[in-house]
Design an enzyme around this catalytic site. Structure first.
Site, PDB file in Angstrom:
ATOM      1  N   ASN A  86     -17.997 -81.546  -5.303  1.00 24.23           N
ATOM      2  CA  ASN A  86     -18.554 -81.953  -6.596  1.00 24.23           C
ATOM      3  C   ASN A  86     -19.916 -82.579  -6.305  1.00 24.23           C
ATOM      4  O   ASN A  86     -19.991 -83.711  -5.836  1.00 24.23           O
ATOM      5  CB  ASN A  86     -17.611 -82.963  -7.275  1.00 24.23           C
ATOM      6  N   LYS A 127     -22.052 -83.631  -8.307  1.00 19.78           N
ATOM      7  CA  LYS A 127     -22.477 -84.605  -9.321  1.00 19.78           C
ATOM      8  C   LYS A 127     -23.950 -84.330  -9.675  1.00 19.78           C
ATOM      9  O   LYS A 127     -24.362 -83.177  -9.635  1.00 19.78           O
ATOM     10  CB  LYS A 127     -22.233 -86.036  -8.826  1.00 19.78           C
ATOM     11  N   GLY A 137     -16.740 -93.005  -4.378  1.00 17.51           N
ATOM     12  CA  GLY A 137     -18.068 -93.465  -3.994  1.00 17.51           C
ATOM     13  C   GLY A 137     -18.084 -94.868  -3.417  1.00 17.51           C
ATOM     14  O   GLY A 137     -19.144 -95.466  -3.250  1.00 17.51           O
ATOM     15  N   GLU A 174      -7.835 -88.629  -8.476  1.00 14.45           N
ATOM     16  CA  GLU A 174      -8.982 -89.384  -7.970  1.00 14.45           C
ATOM     17  C   GLU A 174      -8.879 -90.834  -8.436  1.00 14.45           C
ATOM     18  O   GLU A 174      -9.290 -91.165  -9.560  1.00 14.45           O
ATOM     19  CB  GLU A 174     -10.291 -88.784  -8.518  1.00 14.45           C
ATOM     20  N   HIS A 187     -13.317 -85.802 -15.351  1.00 11.30           N
ATOM     21  CA  HIS A 187     -13.723 -86.628 -14.205  1.00 11.30           C
ATOM     22  C   HIS A 187     -13.867 -88.074 -14.685  1.00 11.30           C
ATOM     23  O   HIS A 187     -14.325 -88.311 -15.807  1.00 11.30           O
ATOM     24  CB  HIS A 187     -15.047 -86.122 -13.614  1.00 11.30           C
ATOM     25  N   GLU A 223     -15.968 -90.233 -14.151  1.00  9.36           N
ATOM     26  CA  GLU A 223     -17.328 -90.605 -14.575  1.00  9.36           C
ATOM     27  C   GLU A 223     -17.587 -90.144 -16.009  1.00  9.36           C
ATOM     28  O   GLU A 223     -18.345 -90.783 -16.742  1.00  9.36           O
ATOM     29  CB  GLU A 223     -18.346 -90.031 -13.579  1.00  9.36           C
ATOM     30  N   SER A 243     -13.759 -90.732  -1.745  1.00  7.45           N
ATOM     31  CA  SER A 243     -14.185 -91.093  -0.385  1.00  7.45           C
ATOM     32  C   SER A 243     -13.505 -90.262   0.704  1.00  7.45           C
ATOM     33  O   SER A 243     -13.169 -90.776   1.767  1.00  7.45           O
ATOM     34  CB  SER A 243     -13.994 -92.592  -0.131  1.00  7.45           C
TER      35      SER A 243
HETATM   36  P1  13P Z   1     -16.822 -89.408  -3.382  1.00  4.00           P
HETATM   37  O1  13P Z   1     -16.248 -88.373  -2.431  1.00  4.00           O
HETATM   38  O2  13P Z   1     -18.295 -89.558  -3.254  1.00  4.00           O
HETATM   39  O3  13P Z   1     -16.061 -90.683  -3.318  1.00  4.00           O
HETATM   40  O4  13P Z   1     -16.585 -88.829  -4.861  1.00  4.00           O
HETATM   41  C1  13P Z   1     -15.342 -88.371  -5.216  1.00  4.00           C
HETATM   42  C2  13P Z   1     -15.442 -87.662  -6.516  1.00  4.00           C
HETATM   43  O5  13P Z   1     -15.657 -88.263  -7.543  1.00  4.00           O
HETATM   44  C3  13P Z   1     -15.309 -86.203  -6.510  1.00  4.00           C
HETATM   45  O6  13P Z   1     -15.174 -85.708  -7.792  1.00  4.00           O
END
Ligand code: 13P
Length: 249
Positions: free
Chosen positions: A12, A14, A173, A167, A96, A98, A211
């Protein structure tokens, strides 16, 4: 991992990337094939066409990070499932954390988006996960089950066609990964829910995200109900992403 299910690793991106960096990253990942897992990248909308062109002829798939719940119409800024299908998307992320956090997406909207995607043959990767506050309050199971139930209800007999991604919000992150055992415990709960609802839980893929790095992927993927990963930051570094893809087999 379980031999009944082919592992899947999805990057992903982002809101990261630019043309030269994307080209270099995709070329490196394509050159590292074959993998013992299905591999895909979910890129920003504007890069879909170029990603499709660059990955054509490989078995690496691509997808988007969001989709509109509407089929078409006066929805400025939105992108429909039909448009994603036209760009050759195999997958789309929905729900997601976010999007849930920063764009106020509720369970019902996430479910409608998953339905819109499936209706056009694009596989939704439905993201669920609890916040740290919810985990500390002992609500993890209730939260992820509620998030997943909304989508199962909407998709009805097609529910088995989705991919689920667990997740935990506190692991995204932050560098703070769920331990393999913590992740496995939630995956097992989700799989029983999928099994009870669709009868196909055993063949459905449940990815872990939060992560995942080159040095912890193998331990996570060794858990019986973790069928691969949804990778954020580490998917932007070719060597790390390739190591993670190779850890899924
Ligand atoms: P990270 O791997 O940067 O923690 O992000 C995970 C994520 O949100 C994947 O969709």
């Amino acid at each position: 991992m379980n031999p009944q299910r082919r592992p899947l690793v999805v990057g992903n991106w982002k809101m990261h990337g630019n043309r030269p960096a994307n080209t270099e990253l995709l070329a490196a990942v394509a050159a590292a094939r074959p993998f013992g897992a299905d591999v895909a990248v979910c890129v920003p909308f504007v890069y879909l066409t170029e990603t499709a062109a660059q990955l054509a002829g490989t078995d690496i798939r691509w997808g988007a990070q969001d989709v509109s719940a509407h089929a078409q119409g006066a929805y400025t800024g939105e992108v429909s499932a039909a448009m994603l299908a036209e760009c050759g998307c195999r997958y789309v992320l929905v729900g997601h954390s976010e999007r849930r956090q920063h764009h106020g997406e509720a369970d019902e909207l996430v479910a409608a988006k998953a339905q819109a995607a499936l209706g056009k043959g694009v596989t939704p990767i439905v993201c669920v996960g609890e916040t740290l506050e919810q985990r500390d309050a002992g609500q993890t199971e209730a939260v992820v089950k509620r998030q997943l139930a909304a989508v199962i209800r909407e998709l009805a007999h097609c529910a088995a066609e989705m991919v689920v991604a667990y997740e935990p919000v506190w692991a995204i992150g932050t560098g703070r990964t769920a331990t393999p055992e913590q992740a496995q415990a939630v995956h097992a709960v989700l799989r029983s829910q999928l099994q009870a609802a669709s009868g196909h839980g055993e063949r459905m893929r449940i990815l872990y995200g939060g992560s995942v790095k080159a040095d912890n992927a193998a331990a996570l993927f060794a858990q019986p109900d973790i069928d691969g990963g949804l990778i954020g930051g580490a998917s932007l570094k070719a060597a790390d992403f390739i190591t993670i893809c190779r850890a899924a087999r």
